[in-house]
Each structure stands twice: as structure tokens, then as C-alpha cells.
Write a protein that holds these residues in place. Structure first.
Motif, mmCIF file in Angstrom:
data_model
loop_
_atom_site.group_PDB
_atom_site.id
_atom_site.type_symbol
_atom_site.label_atom_id
_atom_site.label_comp_id
_atom_site.label_asym_id
_atom_site.label_seq_id
_atom_site.Cartn_x
_atom_site.Cartn_y
_atom_site.Cartn_z
ATOM 1 N N ILE A 160 43.407 83.191 38.103
ATOM 2 C CA ILE A 160 42.202 82.383 37.901
ATOM 3 C C ILE A 160 42.595 80.928 38.066
ATOM 4 O O ILE A 160 43.507 80.435 37.402
ATOM 5 N N THR A 161 41.902 80.270 38.973
ATOM 6 C CA THR A 161 42.102 78.844 39.192
ATOM 7 C C THR A 161 40.863 78.121 38.700
ATOM 8 O O THR A 161 39.746 78.432 39.124
ATOM 9 N N VAL A 162 41.067 77.183 37.790
ATOM 10 C CA VAL A 162 39.979 76.378 37.242
ATOM 11 C C VAL A 162 40.052 75.019 37.926
ATOM 12 O O VAL A 162 41.099 74.379 37.935
ATOM 13 N N TYR A 163 38.934 74.617 38.501
ATOM 14 C CA TYR A 163 38.878 73.351 39.235
ATOM 15 C C TYR A 163 38.248 72.266 38.368
ATOM 16 O O TYR A 163 37.204 72.480 37.752
ATOM 17 N N LYS A 164 38.945 71.123 38.318
ATOM 18 C CA LYS A 164 38.453 69.975 37.554
ATOM 19 C C LYS A 164 38.541 68.726 38.413
ATOM 20 O O LYS A 164 39.399 68.630 39.294
ATOM 21 N N LYS A 210 34.582 71.641 37.789
ATOM 22 C CA LYS A 210 33.929 71.757 39.094
ATOM 23 C C LYS A 210 33.736 73.204 39.501
ATOM 24 O O LYS A 210 33.069 73.497 40.479
ATOM 25 N N GLY A 211 34.359 74.139 38.755
ATOM 26 C CA GLY A 211 34.203 75.552 39.041
ATOM 27 C C GLY A 211 35.477 76.324 38.766
ATOM 28 O O GLY A 211 36.419 75.806 38.174
ATOM 29 N N PHE A 212 35.491 77.576 39.226
ATOM 30 C CA PHE A 212 36.682 78.410 39.069
ATOM 31 C C PHE A 212 36.635 79.550 40.078
ATOM 32 O O PHE A 212 35.580 79.923 40.573
ATOM 33 N N ARG A 231 31.159 77.609 41.734
ATOM 34 C CA ARG A 231 31.281 76.161 41.937
ATOM 35 C C ARG A 231 30.046 75.472 41.380
ATOM 36 O O ARG A 231 28.926 75.965 41.495
ATOM 37 N N PHE A 232 30.285 74.310 40.788
ATOM 38 C CA PHE A 232 29.208 73.487 40.245
ATOM 39 C C PHE A 232 28.958 72.333 41.210
ATOM 40 O O PHE A 232 29.820 71.461 41.349
ATOM 41 N N GLY A 270 51.073 88.149 28.812
ATOM 42 C CA GLY A 270 52.042 87.568 29.732
ATOM 43 C C GLY A 270 51.485 87.222 31.104
ATOM 44 O O GLY A 270 50.432 87.710 31.518
ATOM 45 N N LYS A 271 52.231 86.382 31.789
ATOM 46 C CA LYS A 271 51.842 85.889 33.108
ATOM 47 C C LYS A 271 52.013 86.935 34.202
ATOM 48 O O LYS A 271 51.626 86.705 35.338
ATOM 49 N N LYS A 272 52.581 88.068 33.855
ATOM 50 C CA LYS A 272 52.745 89.146 34.828
ATOM 51 C C LYS A 272 51.388 89.745 35.213
ATOM 52 O O LYS A 272 51.219 90.250 36.314
ATOM 53 N N TYR A 273 50.411 89.666 34.302
ATOM 54 C CA TYR A 273 49.113 90.293 34.522
ATOM 55 C C TYR A 273 47.988 89.294 34.765
ATOM 56 O O TYR A 273 47.032 89.609 35.464
ATOM 57 N N LEU A 274 48.090 88.105 34.172
ATOM 58 C CA LEU A 274 47.065 87.074 34.343
ATOM 59 C C LEU A 274 47.732 85.724 34.518
ATOM 60 O O LEU A 274 48.508 85.289 33.665
ATOM 61 N N LYS A 275 47.431 85.089 35.627
ATOM 62 C CA LYS A 275 47.942 83.742 35.898
ATOM 63 C C LYS A 275 46.754 82.787 35.839
ATOM 64 O O LYS A 275 45.764 82.976 36.547
ATOM 65 N N LEU A 276 46.854 81.790 34.993
ATOM 66 C CA LEU A 276 45.802 80.788 34.830
ATOM 67 C C LEU A 276 46.329 79.463 35.353
ATOM 68 O O LEU A 276 47.343 78.961 34.871
ATOM 69 N N ARG A 277 45.630 78.933 36.353
ATOM 70 C CA ARG A 277 46.045 77.674 36.977
ATOM 71 C C ARG A 277 44.904 76.657 36.880
ATOM 72 O O ARG A 277 43.740 77.037 36.783
ATOM 73 N N PHE A 278 45.277 75.391 36.951
ATOM 74 C CA PHE A 278 44.298 74.305 36.973
ATOM 75 C C PHE A 278 44.573 73.455 38.206
ATOM 76 O O PHE A 278 45.735 73.161 38.508
ATOM 77 N N GLU A 279 43.514 73.102 38.895
ATOM 78 C CA GLU A 279 43.655 72.336 40.131
ATOM 79 C C GLU A 279 42.644 71.192 40.125
ATOM 80 O O GLU A 279 41.474 71.389 39.785
ATOM 81 N N GLU A 280 43.125 70.015 40.508
ATOM 82 C CA GLU A 280 42.240 68.862 40.595
ATOM 83 C C GLU A 280 41.576 68.845 41.966
ATOM 84 O O GLU A 280 42.225 69.028 42.985
ATOM 85 N N VAL A 281 40.262 68.654 41.958
ATOM 86 C CA VAL A 281 39.501 68.581 43.219
ATOM 87 C C VAL A 281 38.772 67.262 43.324
ATOM 88 O O VAL A 281 38.503 66.606 42.361
#
Length: 109
Positions: free
Chosen positions: A4-8, A15-17, A70-71, A98-109
């Protein structure tokens, strides 16, 4: 693995995910990590739509576990709270399983 990538924006506004993939913690239909993640994401989308009427562009593909939200505009404080709640829940899943099953990332847009 689910990613899951969360966009800010640079001012920390959501801004979305994007959500991709299946967790792989268990067999299909019994994967509690995938189920928990799906519930958080889908409930957040439903709440953004039904409770606060946030404008969103959403694309999905259930077979691949793909959800893109996306917003197009600045979101309301109520929507920010819903997004904060989703992110908090996703962080808890990462911490528990653990990160083996769910990876949560944040990305600036």
C-alpha cells in the motif's frame, strides 16, 4: 505480499493511495492479513464516500487486489481523520504480522 502506497503532498495533505497484491499469509479465503487489510481499505473508501461525500477517483481489480484512490481536490478534515485511521490500522497490521505480508509506503506527490 500486499503493498500500500499512501500519497501525500509536500504539505502533508493526503492525495490518495494504491493497494496492490494479496498478503499470502494464508490460503485464499482464510488469509487474515489480507482480510484485515481489505476491511480497513474498503471501509475507508465507503466512509469517505457515504459519510463525508469526498470526491474521489477510484479504480479497482478484485482479482489482483488492486485499488487505486486519488483525491482530485484538497480533502476535508473529516476525510483526513478517516485516512489517518486507515493508516494507523495498517501500521498495526505491519507491526503484528511483519513486512513480509504487508508493506506500507509513503510517497510525496
Amino acid at each position: 505480499m500486499t503493498t500500500i502506497t499512501v500519497y501525500k503532498s509536500d504539505n502533508e495533505s493526503y492525495k490518495g493511495f494504491t493497494c496492490k497484491g494479496h498478503a499470502g499469509f494464508g490460503v485464499s479465503g482464510k488469509d487474515i492479513v489480507c482480510a484485515a487489510t481489505s476491511i480497513l481499505v474498503i471501509n475507508t473508501l465507503n466512509s469517505l464516500d457515504d459519510l463525508v461525500h469526498e470526491e474521489m477517483d477510484v479504480k479497482t481489480d478484485e482479482s489482483t487486489g488492486y485499488i487505486d484512490c486519488r483525491f482530485p481536490n484538497e480533502i476535508s478534515e473529516q476525510s483526513k481523520l478517516l485516512m489517518d485511521s486507515m493508516v494507523m490500522g495498517l501500521k498495526d497490521i505491519v507491526n503484528l504480522y511483519g513486512k513480509k505480508y504487508l508493506k506500507l509506503r509513503f510517497e510525496e506527490v
